[in-house]
Design an enzyme around this catalytic site. Structure first.
Site: not given
Ligand code: ZN
Length: 351
Positions: A159, A243, A324
């Site tokens: 992340d 992501e 996170d």
């Protein structure tokens, strides 16, 4: 080298102005025609060009052609004239023969012997020499044989954060770059102090040089931290899940914009793409609509998570976990939602 960089800039700007003029009078310009006009009609008028490598104008026109290609594909802005002292650079090759870079001292075609601060071992076809804040840099591409490293962990979720550079699903955290912010404050102070100096004066030039060197330092610190992170990820994990950030959408949000642009998400992904290829791991990209921060990584419950909340407190199972870290674990577990990133061949990666 300064002469060659000047030659390259001259040709680029000459080509661009001729392109503009041709277009204005209803012709369809292209790089081949420009080169023809240049070698037959323009070059003979300027005797100083005879003393410089003819590779320089060939690559200058090629780069102008590429700039127009990017523009027509909608990937770049309309090419602009180059200014002296800004991104000075030129490219040369060895007429098809390889250039051997070996150690600290290198024999470059036309230029002669140059010494580098770090040893280089590479065989390459062309080199680009550029000037940044008063120093000269040499860049080239070379072939690298991928070395597959043993992997400690099968899958890792990453992340990318605002407060931290990155949080890994195994709990490891890469901190944000403090030193970088320190230099940035210094930079804005120097720019402020320089505001009344007469542009072009000796004092102004001196201050501009200092500012440029600080800019380079900031950029280097940032590059270094990103490279360390992406190398660690690609070397030690079989599968790296990240992501697919909608950076453009996020940049519209001004609060987030600065830190995101700072930490260079595009560059992060670009580095991971080639490094996972180098070290024999796999990069997986999770769809940007996957709610990685809203899901509970423990029980799967979904709840809203405003950006101000740094801890995920699950209303269903009661777990309390760093925001996170929770997101990175969700990314790790997001099997089936991933699309594989396109690979890059190792030969394309520049060193
Ligand atoms: Zn839960």
């Amino acid at each position: 080298m300064a002469q060659h960089a000047g030659y390259s800039r001259w040709c680029y700007n000459w080509g661009l102005s001729l392109w503009n003029a041709a277009y204005k009078y209803g012709y369809k310009p292209n790089i081949l025609k420009l080169r023809e006009v240049f070698t037959n009609h323009t070059k003979p008028l300027y005797p100083w060009m005879k003393n410089l490598s003819s590779k320089v104008y060939q690559y200058a026109f090629r780069s102008l052609g590429e700039a127009f290609k990017r523009f027509f594909q909608g990937l770049g802005k309309y090419p602009r004239f180059k200014k002296k002292g800004k991104h000075d650079s030129f490219t040369i090759d060895n007429c098809g023969k390889p250039i051997e870079l070996n150690g600290w001292s290198h024999k470059l075609p036309f230029i002669g012997i140059v010494k580098t601060y770090e040893p280089i071992e590479a065989t390459t076809k062309k080199v680009t020499i550029s000037r940044q804040a008063g120093d000269w840099y040499l860049s080239c591409s070379y072939e690298l044989n991928p070395t597959i490293t043993p992997k400690k962990t099968d899958v890792v979720g990453v992340d990318l954060g605002v407060k931290t550079l990155a949080t890994l699903s195994d709990g490891k955290v890469f901190e944000s770059l403090r030193s970088y912010h320190k230099f940035e404050a210094k930079l804005s102070r120097m720019q402020y102090l320089n505001r009344h100096k007469e542009i072009g004066s000796a004092n102004w030039k001196k201050a501009q040089g200092k500012i440029a060197r600080l800019h380079r330092k900031v950029a280097n610190i940032r590059q270094d931290a990103l490279h360390k992170l992406t190398t660690y990820l690609a070397k030690n994990h079989g599968r790296v899940v990240i992501e697919d950030l909608n950076v453009r959408g996020m940049l519209a949000n001004h609060k987030l914009a600065k830190s995101i642009a700072d930490q260079g998400f595009y560059e992060f992904r670009r580095q991971l793409e080639y490094k996972t290829h180098w070290y024999g791991s796999e990069l997986a990209i999770v769809d940007r609509f996957f709610p990685s921060s809203k899901i509970c990584s423990n029980c799967g419950h979904v709840q809203d998570m405003p950006l101000s909340l740094r801890t995920y407190n699950c209303k269903k199972c009661g777990i309390s976990i760093d925001r996170d870290l929770n997101a990175s674990i969700n990314l790790k577990n997001a099997v089936g939602l991933t699309v594989n990133a396109c690979g890059r061949s190792a030969a394309d990666s520049s060193g």
